[in-house]
Design an enzyme around this catalytic site. Structure first.
Site, PDB file in Angstrom:
ATOM      1  N   ALA A   1       0.807  -1.231   0.000  1.00 46.85           N
ATOM      2  CA  ALA A   1       0.000   0.000   0.000  1.00 46.85           C
ATOM      3  C   ALA A   1       0.834   1.272   0.000  1.00 46.85           C
ATOM      4  O   ALA A   1       0.308   2.351   0.254  1.00 46.85           O
ATOM      5  CB  ALA A   1      -0.939  -0.004   1.213  1.00 46.85           C
ATOM      6  N   ALA A   2       2.123   1.159  -0.319  1.00 42.58           N
ATOM      7  CA  ALA A   2       3.000   2.328  -0.219  1.00 42.58           C
ATOM      8  C   ALA A   2       2.574   3.447  -1.165  1.00 42.58           C
ATOM      9  O   ALA A   2       2.484   4.616  -0.769  1.00 42.58           O
ATOM     10  CB  ALA A   2       4.445   1.916  -0.496  1.00 42.58           C
ATOM     11  N   GLY A   3       2.326   3.115  -2.426  1.00 40.16           N
ATOM     12  CA  GLY A   3       1.934   4.137  -3.392  1.00 40.16           C
ATOM     13  C   GLY A   3       0.610   4.786  -3.050  1.00 40.16           C
ATOM     14  O   GLY A   3       0.441   6.008  -3.184  1.00 40.16           O
ATOM     15  N   ASP A   4      -0.348   3.975  -2.584  1.00 37.16           N
ATOM     16  CA  ASP A   4      -1.659   4.509  -2.188  1.00 37.16           C
ATOM     17  C   ASP A   4      -1.526   5.407  -0.960  1.00 37.16           C
ATOM     18  O   ASP A   4      -2.200   6.440  -0.862  1.00 37.16           O
ATOM     19  CB  ASP A   4      -2.626   3.360  -1.885  1.00 37.16           C
ATOM     20  CG  ASP A   4      -2.904   2.508  -3.109  1.00 37.16           C
ATOM     21  OD1 ASP A   4      -2.859   3.049  -4.223  1.00 37.16           O
ATOM     22  OD2 ASP A   4      -3.169   1.300  -2.942  1.00 37.16           O
TER      23      ASP A   4
END
Length: 307
Positions: free
Chosen positions: A257-260
């Site tokens: 979920a890093a990009g989100d």
């Protein structure tokens, strides 16, 4: 974006239930990999993750689109509401099933995912038009390239016509959907390294590569490209100047979920009137926190974890 009044954040993206499992290595085609780890079922989806990231960093978030009428859907809604996200605008579709994502995560935190969009694929342009009253001047609209070209055309046009700030995550299997018309409506586009290469043809191995890719995105009409480089940080363009933000040295456990997290937390800060540069720096720190924890939404930090 400077100001004192917090703006509404509208999020249109996939709402998914993640079924994830950790293993020593991600299986190749035809290979079976065994693991002693338990699997986990947690709320996810790019729209879900981004809305949670925005809400936990102080944003006022409203979800739009469709949701099913099954047990996974009820779990999703309950989870969103715990983060004070407005789910009242979601249209309940009794004929569809909740989307699910099957996620493999190796011991270094890298992941591979297969996603069934389910009810997310049943949203219509008429659904979006029913939310027109939410699109007010200064609102921030978050969306992705997951949607059909018709839906992308509709939501980006609605954002443009109502003077909203449009933030797009270019996650897609079909980058032709980013037409010149749609590109020119986008305020902030946040590709990662792979997406940057798909969109520009530039393999980003150096800061100079990132600068070249940013210039190509600018020529496509993107106002403010922001390229995330994982552990190498972020490179972005703002008001004619290209800036590099150094990555934070952390031990990555799960990058799911890093990009989100980056997009949602950046949107939250922008909605509160923070300067663009400050919002990007905050998002970089939030994403670094996220990768140190397992899971999608359960790994997304609250504001006190980042400051």
């Amino acid at each position: 974006m400077d100001g004192t009044t917090s703006k509404n954040i509208i999020c249109f993206g996939s709402l998914i239930m993640d079924i994830s499992i950790r293993c020593d290595k991600i299986p190749a085609i035809g290979e079976t990999v065994y693991t002693y780890e338990d699997y986990h079922v947690n709320p996810g989806g790019k729209g879900g993750n981004q809305s949670v990231a925005a809400a936990r960093s102080g944003g006022s978030v409203t979800l739009i689109g469709r949701i099913a009428d099954d047990e996974y859907a009820r779990q999703l809604v309950h989870s969103f509401q715990k983060d004070h996200i407005d789910t009242s605008q979601l249209k309940v579709d009794k004929e569809a099933r909740t989307g699910v994502a099957f996620v493999w995560v190796d011991m270094e935190g890298h992941n591979k995912c297969v996603c069934s969009l389910g009810v997310n694929a049943r949203v219509t342009p008429q659904d979006l038009q029913s939310h027109a009253h939410l699109f007010t001047e200064g609102s921030i609209v978050m969306t992705t390239l997951e949607h059909s070209r018709q839906l992308l055309d509709e939501i980006t046009l609605m954002a443009q016509q109502n003077n909203c700030t449009l933030v797009v995550d270019p996650s897609s299997k079909d980058y032709s959907k980013l037409t010149p018309e749609i590109a020119r409506r986008i305020d902030i586009l946040k590709p990662n390294e792979v997406e940057t290469e798909m969109l520009t043809g530039i393999r980003v191995e150096t800061e100079e590569d990132a600068v070249q890719a940013i210039h190509i995105l600018k020529k496509k009409g993107i106002r403010m490209p922001v390229i995330s480089l994982g552990s190498r940080g972020v490179v972005y363009e703002y008001k004619g100047s290209v800036t590099s933000v150094e990555g934070l040295r952390v031990k990555a456990i799960d990058t799911t979920a890093a990009g989100d997290t980056f997009i949602g937390s950046m949107a939250a800060k922008l909605s509160q009137g923070c300067p663009f540069q400050e919002s990007v720096n905050y998002a970089n720190r939030a994403a670094a926190y996220c990768v140190q924890h397992r899971g999608a939404q359960i790994s997304i930090p609250f504001e006190e974890n980042v400051l």
